[in-house]
Scaffold this motif. Structure first.
Motif, PDB file in Angstrom:
ATOM      1  N   ASP A 151      90.085  45.469  30.023  1.00 12.92           N
ATOM      2  CA  ASP A 151      91.031  46.085  29.102  1.00 12.92           C
ATOM      3  C   ASP A 151      90.642  45.792  27.667  1.00 12.92           C
ATOM      4  OD1 ASP A 151      92.529  47.129  31.119  1.00 12.92           O
ATOM      5  OD2 ASP A 151      94.104  45.613  31.066  1.00 12.92           O
ATOM      6  N   VAL A 152      90.776  46.793  26.821  1.00 14.36           N
ATOM      7  CA  VAL A 152      90.505  46.627  25.394  1.00 14.36           C
ATOM      8  C   VAL A 152      91.713  47.122  24.616  1.00 14.36           C
ATOM      9  CG1 VAL A 152      89.303  48.858  25.330  1.00 14.36           C
ATOM     10  CG2 VAL A 152      88.964  47.226  23.477  1.00 14.36           C
ATOM     11  N   PHE A 153      92.036  46.411  23.545  1.00 16.62           N
ATOM     12  CA  PHE A 153      93.134  46.785  22.665  1.00 16.62           C
ATOM     13  C   PHE A 153      92.569  46.988  21.257  1.00 16.62           C
ATOM     14  CE2 PHE A 153      94.727  44.169  26.063  1.00 16.62           C
ATOM     15  CZ  PHE A 153      95.893  44.804  26.469  1.00 16.62           C
ATOM     16  N   VAL A 154      92.913  48.111  20.647  1.00 18.64           N
ATOM     17  CA  VAL A 154      92.555  48.380  19.251  1.00 18.64           C
ATOM     18  C   VAL A 154      93.864  48.492  18.482  1.00 18.64           C
ATOM     19  CG1 VAL A 154      91.354  49.910  17.659  1.00 18.64           C
ATOM     20  CG2 VAL A 154      90.484  49.610  19.990  1.00 18.64           C
ATOM     21  N   PHE A 155      93.986  47.732  17.389  1.00 18.38           N
ATOM     22  CA  PHE A 155      95.298  47.617  16.754  1.00 18.38           C
ATOM     23  C   PHE A 155      95.154  47.470  15.249  1.00 18.38           C
ATOM     24  CE2 PHE A 155      98.538  44.357  15.341  1.00 18.38           C
ATOM     25  CZ  PHE A 155      99.590  45.255  15.221  1.00 18.38           C
ATOM     26  N   HIS A 156      96.043  48.154  14.507  1.00 16.34           N
ATOM     27  CA  HIS A 156      96.136  48.033  13.048  1.00 16.34           C
ATOM     28  C   HIS A 156      97.552  47.595  12.704  1.00 16.34           C
ATOM     29  CE1 HIS A 156      96.123  48.716   8.805  1.00 16.34           C
ATOM     30  NE2 HIS A 156      94.967  49.372   8.785  1.00 16.34           N
ATOM     31  N   SER A 157      97.685  46.392  12.178  1.00 18.49           N
ATOM     32  CA  SER A 157      98.995  45.858  11.820  1.00 18.49           C
ATOM     33  C   SER A 157      99.512  46.495  10.541  1.00 18.49           C
ATOM     34  CB  SER A 157      98.898  44.342  11.645  1.00 18.49           C
ATOM     35  OG  SER A 157     100.097  43.797  11.159  1.00 18.49           O
ATOM     36  N   GLY A 158     100.827  46.330  10.301  1.00 18.75           N
ATOM     37  CA  GLY A 158     101.446  46.827   9.082  1.00 18.75           C
ATOM     38  C   GLY A 158     100.988  46.064   7.857  1.00 18.75           C
ATOM     39  N   GLN A 159     101.324  46.579   6.664  1.00 16.50           N
ATOM     40  CA  GLN A 159     100.807  46.003   5.431  1.00 16.50           C
ATOM     41  C   GLN A 159     101.502  44.679   5.088  1.00 16.50           C
ATOM     42  OE1 GLN A 159     102.464  48.928   5.577  1.00 16.50           O
ATOM     43  NE2 GLN A 159     103.788  49.214   3.788  1.00 16.50           N
ATOM     44  N   ASP A 182      96.243  41.227  33.768  1.00 16.85           N
ATOM     45  CA  ASP A 182      95.510  40.076  34.306  1.00 16.85           C
ATOM     46  C   ASP A 182      94.020  40.379  34.415  1.00 16.85           C
ATOM     47  OD1 ASP A 182      95.582  41.941  36.293  1.00 16.85           O
ATOM     48  OD2 ASP A 182      96.491  40.641  37.808  1.00 16.85           O
ATOM     49  N   ARG A 183      93.585  41.471  33.756  1.00 15.83           N
ATOM     50  CA  ARG A 183      92.160  41.795  33.738  1.00 15.83           C
ATOM     51  C   ARG A 183      91.488  41.078  32.574  1.00 15.83           C
ATOM     52  NH1 ARG A 183      94.047  47.441  33.887  1.00 15.83           N
ATOM     53  NH2 ARG A 183      94.154  48.150  36.044  1.00 15.83           N
ATOM     54  N   PRO A 184      90.171  40.918  32.633  1.00 18.13           N
ATOM     55  CA  PRO A 184      89.448  40.472  31.430  1.00 18.13           C
ATOM     56  C   PRO A 184      89.766  41.430  30.279  1.00 18.13           C
ATOM     57  CG  PRO A 184      87.989  40.466  33.325  1.00 18.13           C
ATOM     58  CD  PRO A 184      89.258  41.129  33.779  1.00 18.13           C
ATOM     59  N   SER A 185      90.005  40.901  29.081  1.00 14.60           N
ATOM     60  CA  SER A 185      90.482  41.729  27.982  1.00 14.60           C
ATOM     61  C   SER A 185      89.919  41.241  26.658  1.00 14.60           C
ATOM     62  CB  SER A 185      92.021  41.698  27.905  1.00 14.60           C
ATOM     63  OG  SER A 185      92.604  42.015  29.143  1.00 14.60           O
ATOM     64  N   PHE A 186      89.916  42.141  25.678  1.00 13.80           N
ATOM     65  CA  PHE A 186      89.583  41.735  24.316  1.00 13.80           C
ATOM     66  C   PHE A 186      90.330  42.636  23.334  1.00 13.80           C
ATOM     67  CE2 PHE A 186      86.381  44.693  25.758  1.00 13.80           C
ATOM     68  CZ  PHE A 186      86.068  45.502  24.676  1.00 13.80           C
ATOM     69  N   LEU A 187      90.601  42.077  22.164  1.00 16.27           N
ATOM     70  CA  LEU A 187      91.345  42.763  21.111  1.00 16.27           C
ATOM     71  C   LEU A 187      90.440  42.982  19.912  1.00 16.27           C
ATOM     72  CD1 LEU A 187      94.053  43.687  19.665  1.00 16.27           C
ATOM     73  CD2 LEU A 187      94.262  41.288  18.947  1.00 16.27           C
ATOM     74  N   LEU A 188      90.434  44.195  19.387  1.00 16.66           N
ATOM     75  CA  LEU A 188      89.714  44.555  18.168  1.00 16.66           C
ATOM     76  C   LEU A 188      90.782  44.973  17.167  1.00 16.66           C
ATOM     77  CD1 LEU A 188      86.986  46.754  19.930  1.00 16.66           C
ATOM     78  CD2 LEU A 188      86.818  44.325  19.324  1.00 16.66           C
ATOM     79  N   SER A 189      90.966  44.166  16.104  1.00 12.65           N
ATOM     80  CA  SER A 189      92.216  44.337  15.366  1.00 12.65           C
ATOM     81  C   SER A 189      92.099  44.066  13.873  1.00 12.65           C
ATOM     82  CB  SER A 189      93.269  43.392  15.948  1.00 12.65           C
ATOM     83  OG  SER A 189      92.853  42.043  15.789  1.00 12.65           O
ATOM     84  N   TYR A 190      93.155  44.503  13.190  1.00 12.00           N
ATOM     85  CA  TYR A 190      93.404  44.264  11.776  1.00 12.00           C
ATOM     86  C   TYR A 190      94.801  43.649  11.722  1.00 12.00           C
ATOM     87  CZ  TYR A 190      93.502  45.534   6.735  1.00 12.00           C
ATOM     88  OH  TYR A 190      93.553  45.532   5.357  1.00 12.00           O
ATOM     89  N   LEU A 191      94.877  42.320  11.506  1.00 20.22           N
ATOM     90  CA  LEU A 191      96.126  41.604  11.734  1.00 20.22           C
ATOM     91  C   LEU A 191      96.887  41.214  10.473  1.00 20.22           C
ATOM     92  CD1 LEU A 191      95.122  39.263  14.698  1.00 20.22           C
ATOM     93  CD2 LEU A 191      96.123  41.553  14.760  1.00 20.22           C
ATOM     94  N   TRP A 221      90.792  37.464   6.820  1.00 22.02           N
ATOM     95  CA  TRP A 221      92.148  37.788   6.378  1.00 22.02           C
ATOM     96  C   TRP A 221      92.726  38.930   7.217  1.00 22.02           C
ATOM     97  CZ3 TRP A 221      96.638  36.844   4.726  1.00 22.02           C
ATOM     98  CH2 TRP A 221      97.483  37.831   4.180  1.00 22.02           C
ATOM     99  N   CYS A 222      91.895  39.889   7.548  1.00 22.45           N
ATOM    100  CA  CYS A 222      92.420  41.069   8.239  1.00 22.45           C
ATOM    101  C   CYS A 222      91.828  41.259   9.629  1.00 22.45           C
ATOM    102  CB  CYS A 222      92.173  42.318   7.403  1.00 22.45           C
ATOM    103  SG  CYS A 222      93.090  42.325   5.841  1.00 22.45           S
ATOM    104  N   GLU A 223      90.514  41.294   9.745  1.00 22.15           N
ATOM    105  CA  GLU A 223      89.898  41.669  11.014  1.00 22.15           C
ATOM    106  C   GLU A 223      89.742  40.455  11.937  1.00 22.15           C
ATOM    107  OE1 GLU A 223      87.247  45.532   9.651  1.00 22.15           O
ATOM    108  OE2 GLU A 223      86.248  43.616   9.952  1.00 22.15           O
ATOM    109  N   TYR A 224      90.139  40.652  13.211  1.00 22.82           N
ATOM    110  CA  TYR A 224      90.043  39.591  14.216  1.00 22.82           C
ATOM    111  C   TYR A 224      89.605  40.194  15.542  1.00 22.82           C
ATOM    112  CZ  TYR A 224      92.691  36.412  11.182  1.00 22.82           C
ATOM    113  OH  TYR A 224      93.101  35.606  10.141  1.00 22.82           O
TER     114      TYR A 224
END
Length: 962
Positions: free
Chosen positions: A802-810, A832-841, A871-874
């Motif tokens: 599973d992969v999650f792509v996410f952009h947080s609020g300002q 419960d699958r292997p997962s990773f997050l590509l994000s702006y937090l 600061w933003c990307e995680y």
């Protein structure tokens, strides 16, 4: 009484037979070639020729034409024997048709004869070079055959002798042939892309139907060739204009004109064709400059993070208001060539390096373009045929703009954000634009004063123009816009941009033709109601049903554009076009405000109300329709005059529409997805994941940045990447889609994420691995901007990940970000699958909401907890073995770096357990590069100073873990 010219017709003739036997011979042998191959193939190799790349018997039970004629001996040899014999009658058929239709001074018969010869040669190409021999060349030649069939078919209809029976059969067979292409393409996509069992069998039936209709169309020539006797001598004189029928020639000619809607009544003239080509290209230039204005304006609020002041240039379109002043109107109309040439400054803008100066250059081009076109339409409104030709040039120019954008992956090649380095054709486009503008304005204006039209309201006409132009620009200036409105993730349940975009062009074409040939039907409340239903369906529904609404709306907007623009042109242009463009501008701002509400005054009032925009647009168009319907009698007279006098130019406009559709289909073939994508290091079972905020694909110098992004992603060998600030499907952003180019050039599956009607700044996912399922989320945002997220399941080397792509609020809305962190933590913890997050937090490492994202609730770990400079990307992960992490400087592409991490899929249960539960000190143990396999290492080219200002930074070198 016998014609004395033919009294000695039998003298010296050794062998003679009627010309119709050429047609019958061609028909019999052609059918024998295909049917004999089918009979032999089914008899000897049935299960083998129904087998395709996905399925065989019993799922697939009828063979395709290609499998029948090309895969097996002896059916292949039987087919080739007969098809070789067919070539003689085929060339004779083309030659006799030319002799029958050629008249002194006519160019069209020669052009159709050339098409017939090329069509015959390409037929030999795809039948002798089978898909087994060379799949690419087989497809290229087959598509070329279909392409040349279009002018051959329409040309035969245009040149048909006055034989009502032959014309009727040609219409039926041609309609059946082209009508079959739509389901043929649909079921091929079902087979090739969606791998639906049995779809190829249905496709095969349509493919065989094409053969029957195609050969049948040419068989109709037997009804005309009875006038010939071979040795070729015209025994009845039909080719010389002698009427051999008992029905008077005038009656037959009238029947022919009725069958072809009068379009081909006049002859073909090269000068007229060049006039129409110039007009259409000039219309394309107008739309190119107009659609570029929003993009260059958008650059400035991006960097100011709010209102910059440069947004005022959106009002450059209101220049026609000056035409309300009589002396100025007279001056502009008498100097149309100057104003049209000055509008081309919008194309010269690519030579201006400074963003501010480039913006003002484009703004001036839009100002002059709107002024010049409004003046031209008003001037030509006294001549119905001329006015219709100008309107068609404008509207077909829009279609040409959409076609060009599809061919250039949603960027217009002559935009000011394009240049040679990123695929622009600015110099070529400018050169052609100058030639087109000179030819467009080579005739003197027809009038410069009041045209005397007093009926109807100019204000209602202006309302209609404002709503119409906004609809055309916001929805139809790119074929992928409405497709992305109805896109809702994987599995695919609706249209996709690079396969189904032609449906939008076909709907636009059909609508425009309806507006020309059936204006009385188009300007009814019934038609308006159908258009409103289409708008509602597009706004409220997803997948194919939503797209059916989109096609309905596209057809209606193009159809109503002809009478609405024609009506507005006959009144004071200062009101109809000046006020109309002002209303259009307010709609454009409304269109931006619904998503940019956090940055503009009064934004919360229209927050997320795309439905209000659609209602307003249709209401304004309704006002224009009311203006038309309320004056039915006078309009009917006008339409009758137009139908009587306008047919001469229509054939050229129809030809240009046909050419644009053919060009689009060729581009679609070249862009058809292969779905054979491979990760960079499959042997090592490792994949590289990345996150990048791409700043709407405009670099720091206001150039479109897709090429530069492509190069860095490819050279960093990124297999899965999340892109943020990626939704460009708005007027102010050019109605673009960066993901199309990146996905197709890099060979990746793509999920665009929440569509443009979801009011976010965009989140997209590109993957070398198949995307099995994806869900789009809009996270809680009670105050600030909507936060988009994609949750997708990938097939990574046979393991579901599973992969999650996410952009947080300002940053300004802490409560929004707190609620979003809790929502996403629960979402990530639900799998419960292997997962990773590509994000702006929008958080600091180890502080605040960071501890909600990295928590027992989510089960996620930070890719490198010691990296304090983020600061933003995680990038977060769980259930995977993280082996590397790096940050790559952006150069001037965007305002955010590219972050990447390397992961290995656990090979065994023990390794998987360690990946899930390893203590932090073991999970974060670092090693030297030489201690990991070569396939696990990051590319060395970005070490030190790197290349093109891209280098590993912060750590000087990438970090490796074990």
């Amino acid at each position: 009484m016998a014609n004395p010219k033919y009294k000695d017709k039998d003298a010296g003739v050794v062998l003679s037979f009627g010309g119709q036997w050429v047609s019958w011979t061609h028909t019999a042998i052609a059918y024998a070639a295909f049917l004999s191959a089918l009979i032999v193939g089914v008899s000897l190799h049935y299960t083998k020729i129904v087998q395709n790349e996905w399925y065989g018997y019993p799922e697939e039970w009828f063979p395709s034409v290609s499998a029948t004629i090309g895969d097996r001996y002896p059916e292949r040899s039987v087919f080739m024997l007969f098809i070789a014999i067919t070539s003689g009658p085929r060339f004779a058929l083309v030659g006799l048709w030319y002799l029958l239709t050629a008249k002194p001074g006519r160019v069209l018969p020669k052009a159709i004869a050339i098409c017939g010869v090329v069509r015959t040669l390409t037929c030999g190409g795809w039948t002798y070079i089978t898909s087994t021999d060379d799949h690419d060349w087989h497809d290229i030649l087959m598509i070329s055959y279909i392409v040349f069939t279009i002018p051959w078919t329409t040309g035969c209809l245009a040149l048909s002798p006055p034989n009502a029976k032959a014309i009727k059969y040609r219409k039926y067979l041609a309609g059946a042939f082209f009508g079959t292409l739509v389901p043929l393409v649909y079921f091929f996509i079902q087979h090739k892309v969606h791998r639906v069992a049995g779809a190829y069998t249905i496709y095969a039936f349509f493919e065989w139907s094409l053969i029957l209709f195609d050969v049948g169309f040419d068989a109709v020539t037997a009804l005309d060739f009875s006038t010939f006797e071979v040795v070729v001598r015209d025994v009845k004189g039909l080719s010389k204009g002698v009427n051999t029928s008992s029905v008077p020639t005038a009656v037959l000619e009238k029947e022919k004109e009725k069958a072809t809607a009068g379009v081909f009544a006049a002859g073909f003239h090269l000068g007229d064709a060049l006039d129409i080509a110039a007009d259409v290209y000039h219309g394309f230039v107008f739309w190119s400059i107009l659609t570029s204005l929003g993009v260059v304006i958008w650059y400035f609020p991006l960097w100011h993070m709010g209102i910059s002041g440069y947004e005022a240039l959106v009002m450059a379109t209101v220049s026609p208001a000056l035409l309300g002043i009589t002396p100025l109107r007279t001056l502009v109309i008498k100097n149309q060539r100057i104003t049209h040439l000055l509008s081309l400054s919008g194309l010269l803008a690519y030579l201006v390096k400074g963003p501010e100066a480039r913006l003002f250059t484009v703004g001036f081009g839009v100002w002059m373009g709107c002024l010049a076109w409004a003046a031209t339409l008003y001037s030509d409104s006294v001549h119905p045929a001329k006015l219709e030709a100008r309107i068609l040039a404008w509207t077909i120019g829009l279609i040409m703009s959409s076609v060009a954008k599809f061919a250039w992956y949603t960027n217009n090649p002559i935009w000011p954000i394009m240049h040679a380095e990123n695929g622009g054709w600015n110099g070529t486009g400018l050169f052609l634009a100058v030639l087109a503008a000179l030819r467009f304005t080579r005739r003197a204006p027809l009038q410069s004063g009041d045209n005397g039209e007093k009926s109807g309201s100019p204000f209602l006409a202006a309302f209609g123009i404002g709503g119409l132009f906004f609809g055309l620009h916001s929805l139809l200036s790119d074929t992928s816009t409405m497709i992305l409105w109805v896109w809702d993730g994987y599995p695919i349940r609706g249209p996709v941009s690079n396969v189904h975009g032609w449906y939008t062009i076909a709907a636009m074409t059909a609508g425009l033709l309806a507006g020309v040939f059936q204006p009385g039907v188009v300007t009814t409340w019934t038609a308006y109601g159908v258009g409103c239903i289409g708008a509602a369906v597009l706004t409220l529904y997803h997948h194919w049903f939503g797209y059916y609404g989109a096609l309905t709306l596209a057809a209606y907007l193009m159809a109503i554009s002809v009478p609405l623009i024609g009506n507005a042109a006959k009144r004071n242009p200062g009101t109809t076009f000046g006020l109309g463009f002002l209303i259009y501008n307010f709609l454009v701002l409304f269109h931006v405000w619904v998503v940019a509400y956090a940055f503009v005054p009064g934004g919360p009032l229209v927050r997320e109300h795309t439905d209000w925009i659609m209602i307003t647009m249709m209401a304004l168009i309704g006002a224009g329709v009311f203006n038309l319907v309320s004056h039915n009698a006078s309009r009917r007279k006008t339409n009758n005059r137009r139908r009587a006098g306008a047919a001469g130019h229509r054939k050229y406009h129809i030809g240009s529409l046909g050419f644009l559709n053919i060009f689009f289909l060729c581009a679609t073939f070249l862009r058809f997805p292969t779905n054979d994508y491979k990760p960079y290091h499959a042997d090592d079972k490792v994949f590289t994941a990345g996150i990048w905020t791409i700043h709407f694909s405009l670099d720091n110098d206001m150039w479109s940045s897709e090429y530069r992004m492509r190069d860095l992603i490819k050279e960093m060998e990124v297999d899965v990447i999340g892109l943020l600030e990626s939704d460009l499907q708005r007027v102010i952003m050019g109605n673009r889609d960066t993901t199309q180019f990146l996905a197709e050039d890099l060979g990746m599956y793509v999920d665009y994420g929440p569509g443009p009607n979801k009011h976010t700044w965009g989140a997209a996912l590109l993957s070398k691995f198949p995307i099995l399922n994806s869900t789009h989320h809009l996270l809680p945002s009670p105050v600030g901007e909507l936060a988009p997220a994609i949750q997708a399941t990938l097939d990574v080397y046979g393991t579901l990940v599973d992969v999650f792509v996410f952009h947080s609020g300002q940053e300004e809305d802490p409560e929004d970000r707190r609620l979003q962190s809790e929502y996403l933590a629960k979402l990530m913890g639900s799998t419960d699958r292997p997962s990773f997050l590509l994000s702006y937090l929008v958080t600091k490492p180890l502080e605040g909401n960071y501890n909600t994202y990295v928590s027992e609730t989510s089960g996620m770990h930070d890719v490198d907890p010691t990296d304090w400079d983020r600061w933003c990307e995680y990038i977060l992960f769980k259930g995977l073995r993280r082996v590397g992490y790096a940050r790559v400087s952006r150069s001037t592409i965007t305002d955010t770096e590219l972050q990447v991490a390397k992961f290995v899929i656990p090979r065994s249960a023990g390794e998987a357990q360690m990946a899930w539960s390893a203590p932090e000190e073991l999970r974060n143990r670092r090693v030297q590069e030489w201690e990991v396999p070569e396939g696990w290492r990051f590319p060395a080219m970005f070490r030190g100073a790197g290349v093109r200002d891209h280098r590993y930074h912060v750590f000087d070198e990438p970090r490796y873990f074990n």
